[in-house]
Design a protein around this motif. Structure first.
Motif, PDB file in Angstrom:
ATOM      1  N   ARG A 158      31.285  33.791  31.755  1.00  7.88           N
ATOM      2  CA  ARG A 158      32.075  34.962  31.360  1.00  7.88           C
ATOM      3  C   ARG A 158      31.455  36.246  31.893  1.00  7.88           C
ATOM      4  O   ARG A 158      32.165  37.126  32.389  1.00  7.88           O
ATOM      5  N   LEU A 211      46.193  33.081  38.340  1.00 11.21           N
ATOM      6  CA  LEU A 211      46.748  31.964  37.556  1.00 11.21           C
ATOM      7  C   LEU A 211      47.747  31.165  38.367  1.00 11.21           C
ATOM      8  O   LEU A 211      47.765  29.946  38.300  1.00 11.21           O
ATOM      9  N   ASP A 214      39.290  30.137  32.934  1.00  9.98           N
ATOM     10  CA  ASP A 214      39.759  29.678  31.632  1.00  9.98           C
ATOM     11  C   ASP A 214      41.136  30.234  31.268  1.00  9.98           C
ATOM     12  O   ASP A 214      41.626  30.001  30.162  1.00  9.98           O
ATOM     13  N   GLY A 215      41.760  30.969  32.207  1.00 11.22           N
ATOM     14  CA  GLY A 215      43.105  31.471  31.990  1.00 11.22           C
ATOM     15  C   GLY A 215      43.219  32.713  31.125  1.00 11.22           C
ATOM     16  O   GLY A 215      44.316  33.200  30.887  1.00 11.22           O
ATOM     17  N   LYS A 216      42.106  33.222  30.644  1.00 10.63           N
ATOM     18  CA  LYS A 216      42.140  34.414  29.789  1.00 10.63           C
ATOM     19  C   LYS A 216      42.124  35.676  30.646  1.00 10.63           C
ATOM     20  O   LYS A 216      41.424  35.744  31.652  1.00 10.63           O
ATOM     21  N   LYS A 217      42.857  36.687  30.195  1.00 11.36           N
ATOM     22  CA  LYS A 217      42.879  37.944  30.940  1.00 11.36           C
ATOM     23  C   LYS A 217      41.805  38.921  30.479  1.00 11.36           C
ATOM     24  O   LYS A 217      41.697  40.017  31.011  1.00 11.36           O
ATOM     25  N   THR A 218      40.986  38.507  29.545  1.00 11.97           N
ATOM     26  CA  THR A 218      39.942  39.368  28.988  1.00 11.97           C
ATOM     27  C   THR A 218      39.031  39.943  30.069  1.00 11.97           C
ATOM     28  O   THR A 218      38.725  41.136  30.053  1.00 11.97           O
ATOM     29  N   TYR A 219      38.633  39.133  31.015  1.00 15.78           N
ATOM     30  CA  TYR A 219      37.666  39.561  32.032  1.00 15.78           C
ATOM     31  C   TYR A 219      38.295  40.575  32.982  1.00 15.78           C
ATOM     32  O   TYR A 219      37.647  41.552  33.377  1.00 15.78           O
ATOM     33  N   TYR A 261      45.196  39.176  37.966  1.00 10.11           N
ATOM     34  CA  TYR A 261      45.045  38.089  36.993  1.00 10.11           C
ATOM     35  C   TYR A 261      46.203  37.089  37.120  1.00 10.11           C
ATOM     36  O   TYR A 261      45.990  35.886  37.195  1.00 10.11           O
ATOM     37  N   LYS A 262      47.431  37.615  37.180  1.00 11.10           N
ATOM     38  CA  LYS A 262      48.611  36.747  37.293  1.00 11.10           C
ATOM     39  C   LYS A 262      48.587  35.938  38.585  1.00 11.10           C
ATOM     40  O   LYS A 262      48.891  34.741  38.586  1.00 11.10           O
ATOM     41  N   THR A 311      39.287  36.477  37.105  1.00  8.98           N
ATOM     42  CA  THR A 311      40.045  35.349  36.547  1.00  8.98           C
ATOM     43  C   THR A 311      39.652  34.037  37.213  1.00  8.98           C
ATOM     44  O   THR A 311      39.475  33.014  36.539  1.00  8.98           O
TER      45      THR A 311
END
Length: 133
Positions: free
Chosen positions: A4, A129, A80-85, A125-126, A75
């Motif tokens: 992360r 993914l 892990d698919g999370k947009k947090t980063y 990010y998108k 990403t």
């Protein structure tokens, strides 16, 4: 946990590289007057006040592409698919951009675009993914 942190650091790294490349290209196409040094804030302030529109747009373009790249790589690295980063990268770049716009006299349109373009981290990010599938 390490992955992360690496995702944010990696996103920031690739974002900074992208911004630097675009801004160097802009500086090549629209050079500053001879003698202006990066550490001479008064000369830089005067230049920004009189800079051609395209020179300022290259900065915005650098921010936009940097945001996109940061979102994409953060990403991909996190995986892990999370947009947090991506969002963390965007916030860090946003704060740095606001600081630069504060210390240099930029027009209001620059402030609006300079803040808005950091949303491109979500586009990066998108795409990251979508490339996963």
């Amino acid at each position: 946990m390490f992955k992360r942190i690496l995702a944010v650091v990696g996103g920031l790294f690739f974002g900074v590289i992208t911004i630097t490349i675009v801004e160097k290209l802009g500086s090549y196409l629209f050079p500053r007057p001879v003698g202006i040094k990066d550490n001479d804030m008064e000369a830089l302030k005067h230049y920004v006040e009189t800079a051609p529109l395209m020179a300022l747009l290259f900065v915005i373009l650098g921010y936009a592409l940097g945001a996109f790249v940061a979102g994409f790589f953060s990403t991909k690295i996190a995986d892990d698919g999370k947009k947090t980063y991506a969002i963390i990268c965007g916030i860090i770049f946003l704060l740095q951009g606001i600081y630069m716009m504060y210390i240099l006299p930029t027009p209001i349109w620059f402030w609006i675009l300079g803040i808005a373009v950091w949303g491109f981290v979500l586009a990066g990010y998108k795409l990251a993914l979508n490339k996963k599938q």
